[in-house]
Design a protein around this motif. Structure first.
Motif, PDB file in Angstrom:
ATOM      1  N   GLY A   1       0.538  -1.316  -0.076  1.00  0.00           N
ATOM      2  CA  GLY A   1      -0.227   0.106   0.089  1.00  0.00           C
ATOM      3  C   GLY A   1       0.639   1.324   0.045  1.00  0.00           C
ATOM      4  N   PHE A   2       0.633   2.120  -0.960  1.00  0.00           N
ATOM      5  CA  PHE A   2       1.386   3.583  -0.918  1.00  0.00           C
ATOM      6  C   PHE A   2       0.582   4.438  -1.923  1.00  0.00           C
ATOM      7  CE2 PHE A   2       3.385   0.630  -4.275  1.00  0.00           C
ATOM      8  CZ  PHE A   2       3.503   1.463  -5.299  1.00  0.00           C
ATOM      9  N   ASP A   3       0.510   5.763  -1.436  1.00  0.00           N
ATOM     10  CA  ASP A   3       0.053   6.745  -2.563  1.00  0.00           C
ATOM     11  C   ASP A   3       1.053   8.105  -2.333  1.00  0.00           C
ATOM     12  OD1 ASP A   3      -1.509   7.804  -4.379  1.00  0.00           O
ATOM     13  OD2 ASP A   3      -3.495   7.576  -3.254  1.00  0.00           O
ATOM     14  N   TRP A   4       0.565   8.953  -3.171  1.00  0.00           N
ATOM     15  CA  TRP A   4       1.562  10.212  -3.022  1.00  0.00           C
ATOM     16  C   TRP A   4       0.493  11.175  -2.186  1.00  0.00           C
ATOM     17  CZ3 TRP A   4       1.808   6.543  -6.607  1.00  0.00           C
ATOM     18  CH2 TRP A   4       3.230   6.170  -7.123  1.00  0.00           C
TER      19      TRP A   4
ATOM     20  N   GLY B   1      -4.012  -2.337   0.624  1.00  0.00           N
ATOM     21  CA  GLY B   1      -3.802  -1.257  -0.510  1.00  0.00           C
ATOM     22  C   GLY B   1      -3.727   0.272   0.288  1.00  0.00           C
ATOM     23  N   ALA B   2      -3.430   1.341  -0.101  1.00  0.00           N
ATOM     24  CA  ALA B   2      -3.685   2.499   0.351  1.00  0.00           C
ATOM     25  C   ALA B   2      -4.002   3.580  -0.422  1.00  0.00           C
ATOM     26  CB  ALA B   2      -2.299   2.605   1.333  1.00  0.00           C
ATOM     27  N   ALA B   3      -4.523   4.378  -0.042  1.00  0.00           N
ATOM     28  CA  ALA B   3      -5.071   5.593  -0.964  1.00  0.00           C
ATOM     29  C   ALA B   3      -5.469   6.960  -0.459  1.00  0.00           C
ATOM     30  CB  ALA B   3      -6.259   5.109  -1.884  1.00  0.00           C
ATOM     31  N   LEU B   4      -4.840   7.779  -1.070  1.00  0.00           N
ATOM     32  CA  LEU B   4      -5.291   9.257  -0.407  1.00  0.00           C
ATOM     33  C   LEU B   4      -6.533   9.541  -1.011  1.00  0.00           C
ATOM     34  CD1 LEU B   4      -4.053  11.768   0.731  1.00  0.00           C
ATOM     35  CD2 LEU B   4      -3.454  12.684  -1.397  1.00  0.00           C
ATOM     36  N   TYR B   5      -7.618   9.991  -0.124  1.00  0.00           N
ATOM     37  CA  TYR B   5      -8.864  10.250  -0.448  1.00  0.00           C
ATOM     38  C   TYR B   5      -8.936  11.743  -1.125  1.00  0.00           C
ATOM     39  CZ  TYR B   5     -14.003  10.332  -0.447  1.00  0.00           C
ATOM     40  OH  TYR B   5     -15.350  10.605  -0.681  1.00  0.00           O
ATOM     41  N   THR B   6      -9.203  11.891  -2.313  1.00  0.00           N
ATOM     42  CA  THR B   6      -9.085  13.168  -3.153  1.00  0.00           C
ATOM     43  C   THR B   6     -10.632  13.299  -3.743  1.00  0.00           C
ATOM     44  OG1 THR B   6      -8.612  11.678  -5.195  1.00  0.00           O
ATOM     45  CG2 THR B   6      -6.570  12.569  -4.091  1.00  0.00           C
TER      46      THR B   6
ATOM     47  N   LEU C   1       5.385  10.786  -0.290  1.00  0.00           N
ATOM     48  CA  LEU C   1       4.521   9.610  -0.356  1.00  0.00           C
ATOM     49  C   LEU C   1       4.095   9.176   0.981  1.00  0.00           C
ATOM     50  CD1 LEU C   1       6.871   8.868  -2.825  1.00  0.00           C
ATOM     51  CD2 LEU C   1       5.382   6.805  -2.996  1.00  0.00           C
ATOM     52  N   TYR C   2       3.083   8.383   1.053  1.00  0.00           N
ATOM     53  CA  TYR C   2       2.544   7.554   2.198  1.00  0.00           C
ATOM     54  C   TYR C   2       2.570   6.130   2.014  1.00  0.00           C
ATOM     55  CZ  TYR C   2       0.293  11.895   3.632  1.00  0.00           C
ATOM     56  OH  TYR C   2      -0.221  13.147   3.933  1.00  0.00           O
TER      57      TYR C   2
ATOM     58  N   ASP D   1       3.074  -3.191  12.206  1.00  0.00           N
ATOM     59  CA  ASP D   1       2.655  -2.742  11.095  1.00  0.00           C
ATOM     60  C   ASP D   1       2.890  -1.303  11.075  1.00  0.00           C
ATOM     61  OD1 ASP D   1       1.854  -5.425   9.406  1.00  0.00           O
ATOM     62  OD2 ASP D   1       0.279  -4.890  11.231  1.00  0.00           O
ATOM     63  N   GLU D   2       3.195  -0.656   9.907  1.00  0.00           N
ATOM     64  CA  GLU D   2       3.540   0.805  10.351  1.00  0.00           C
ATOM     65  C   GLU D   2       3.099   1.596   8.971  1.00  0.00           C
ATOM     66  OE1 GLU D   2       7.516   0.054  10.785  1.00  0.00           O
ATOM     67  OE2 GLU D   2       8.236   0.967   9.012  1.00  0.00           O
ATOM     68  N   VAL D   3       2.702   2.863   9.329  1.00  0.00           N
ATOM     69  CA  VAL D   3       2.566   4.017   8.275  1.00  0.00           C
ATOM     70  C   VAL D   3       3.514   5.042   8.332  1.00  0.00           C
ATOM     71  CG1 VAL D   3       0.766   5.478   7.543  1.00  0.00           C
ATOM     72  CG2 VAL D   3       0.023   3.272   8.639  1.00  0.00           C
ATOM     73  N   SER D   4       4.180   5.320   7.106  1.00  0.00           N
ATOM     74  CA  SER D   4       5.403   6.141   7.267  1.00  0.00           C
ATOM     75  C   SER D   4       5.014   7.325   6.036  1.00  0.00           C
ATOM     76  CB  SER D   4       6.551   5.458   6.988  1.00  0.00           C
ATOM     77  OG  SER D   4       6.821   4.519   7.678  1.00  0.00           O
ATOM     78  N   VAL D   5       5.819   8.595   6.289  1.00  0.00           N
ATOM     79  CA  VAL D   5       5.766   9.551   5.311  1.00  0.00           C
ATOM     80  C   VAL D   5       7.212   9.400   4.852  1.00  0.00           C
ATOM     81  CG1 VAL D   5       5.393  11.974   4.987  1.00  0.00           C
ATOM     82  CG2 VAL D   5       3.887  10.799   6.777  1.00  0.00           C
ATOM     83  N   VAL D   6       7.468   9.602   3.442  1.00  0.00           N
ATOM     84  CA  VAL D   6       8.712   9.191   3.035  1.00  0.00           C
ATOM     85  C   VAL D   6       9.013  10.192   1.402  1.00  0.00           C
ATOM     86  CG1 VAL D   6       8.982   7.088   3.755  1.00  0.00           C
ATOM     87  CG2 VAL D   6       7.989   7.367   1.731  1.00  0.00           C
ATOM     88  N   ARG D   7      10.345  10.332   1.477  1.00  0.00           N
ATOM     89  CA  ARG D   7      10.573  10.964   0.064  1.00  0.00           C
ATOM     90  C   ARG D   7      11.750  10.104  -0.516  1.00  0.00           C
ATOM     91  NH1 ARG D   7      10.924  17.452   0.778  1.00  0.00           N
ATOM     92  NH2 ARG D   7       9.801  17.108  -1.195  1.00  0.00           N
TER      93      ARG D   7
END
Length: 385
Positions: free
Chosen positions: A230-233, A296-301, A239-240, A256-262
């Motif tokens: 799971g990842f999204d921008w 999966g993972a998604a940014l809600y737009t 990215l998340y 399990d983990e959620v990270s903010v990355v570049r």
């Protein structure tokens, strides 16, 4: 005597593991939230769930096409077509796969220029000269979207295993193809630039290494990953990432983990655990004692659920819910709020992706051998107000 020594060693390691966890709390990064009980509070935003399609078998990935059609992968090796909200009975194509617990036909992504070339990509587990490997294939869809033909493997030789196969692929805002892989049960490979295991890869649509990748000549965009699905921008440069935590390796579980990355970041697997901090490694923003793990993972737009705008939505497998994560505007790496939706209502949730209609779409994964596979089999769900 040998048995006693082995038992003593295991007791010592278990003791050290406990000490390590205690030490981790002392070294915890201030922006990291560790959820020590359950997964979070129930969400309060009203939502409605529609069943868009049923009768699927482990729908792993979903790719929207211009005009509103969508391609859906089923892990046993079928590519299906969703048209006008209805699942078409005949597969678009059947893909040869190797027998693997978590492998098979996994992620799917449409080429950014699909309207002109009708190309799409899939992540596949297959047998290569007697060895099970993962690779990314390119296919071409027919004009009527009823069939597809194999083009070529654009990137291969990704180590595969019974577990930790990764599999999510997505095109980024830069037009490059991003490929999430797993460590294939070899944790140290996540730190090696000489293998694609345990990475987020960045490739051109032809499968080449872009000249501006963070590690010259290497496909790795991120490293230190265990099993990425799971990842999204957040934006073009940020990215998340929702990564799986350990399931027994190094006497560790959960987290399990959620990270903010570049670009070029190292998420620390297998060195970092929980909220530990170490120079040069990314501490997660959110982690849980209990195993989630993320699909999966998604940014809600969309605008249909305005309260969710800008939130990260994560499908969870073992925890059987949809997780909403809200990040702080003042500190982009800090979680301001997180909450649980669809708790134990639809079972295991896999793909999580925004649709062209502005709604969130989620697939179930109840027929993967770990869930309750009913007569309706697996579903595609639409989340709206």
């Amino acid at each position: 005597m040998r048995t006693c020594l082995v038992l003593s060693a295991l007791v010592f390691l278990a003791s050290c593991s406990g000490c390590r966890k205690s030490q981790a709390k002392q070294l915890a990064a201030p922006d990291c939230i560790l959820v020590e009980k359950d997964f979070g509070s129930d969400g309060t935003v009203p939502i409605t769930v529609d069943v868009v399609a049923e009768g699927l078998e482990v729908p792993w990935g979903l790719a929207w096409l211009p005009g509103g059609d969508a391609l859906v992968t089923e892990r046993p090796g079928r590519i299906r077509l969703l048209r006008n909200g209805a699942l078409q009975p005949a597969p678009v194509a059947t893909v040869n796969i190797a027998s693997s617990s978590e492998g098979g036909l996994l992620g799917i992504a449409a080429h950014p220029d699909f309207a002109s070339n009708r190309q799409f990509y899939v992540y596949v587990t297959n047998d290569v000269q007697g060895s099970t490997r993962n690779h990314v294939e390119r296919w071409t869809l027919s004009e009527d979207h009823a069939s597809a033909t194999f083009d070529r493997v654009i990137f291969g030789d990704i180590p595969a295993s019974k577990y930790h196969d990764g599999g999510r692929i997505r095109f980024g805002p830069d037009g490059m193809l991003y490929v999430g892989t797993g460590d294939a049960r070899e944790p140290d490979n996540a730190q090696s630039l000489d293998t694609p295991s345990g990475k987020l890869l960045r490739l051109t649509p032809e499968g080449e290494v872009p000249s501006d990748n963070p590690f010259p000549g290497k496909p790795a965009f991120l490293l230190g990953i265990r099993n990425l699905q799971g990842f999204d921008w957040k934006d073009r440069d940020t990215l998340y990432v929702a990564d799986h935590g350990p399931s027994g390796e190094l006497l560790r579980r959960g987290h399990d983990e959620v990270s903010v990355v570049r670009k070029g970041d190292n998420l620390g697997w297998p060195t970092l655990y929980s909220c530990e901090a170490s120079e040069g490694l990314v501490t997660p923003s959110l982690t849980w004692d209990e195993a989630v793990p993320p699909g999966g993972a998604a940014l809600y737009t969309g605008t249909a659920i305005p309260e969710w705008k800008g939130s990260l939505l994560i499908g969870s497998l073992g925890a059987k819910h949809l997780h909403r994560v809200v990040f702080s505007q003042e500190n982009p790496r800090q979680v301001a709020q997180h909450e649980v939706y669809l708790r134990n209502t639809w079972g295991r949730l896999r793909e999580t992706i925004m649709g062209p209609d502005g709604h969130l779409y989620v697939t179930t994964s109840n027929c993967d051998g770990r869930g309750d596979c009913t007569a309706r089999k697996d579903l595609i769900l639409r989340i709206r107000r």
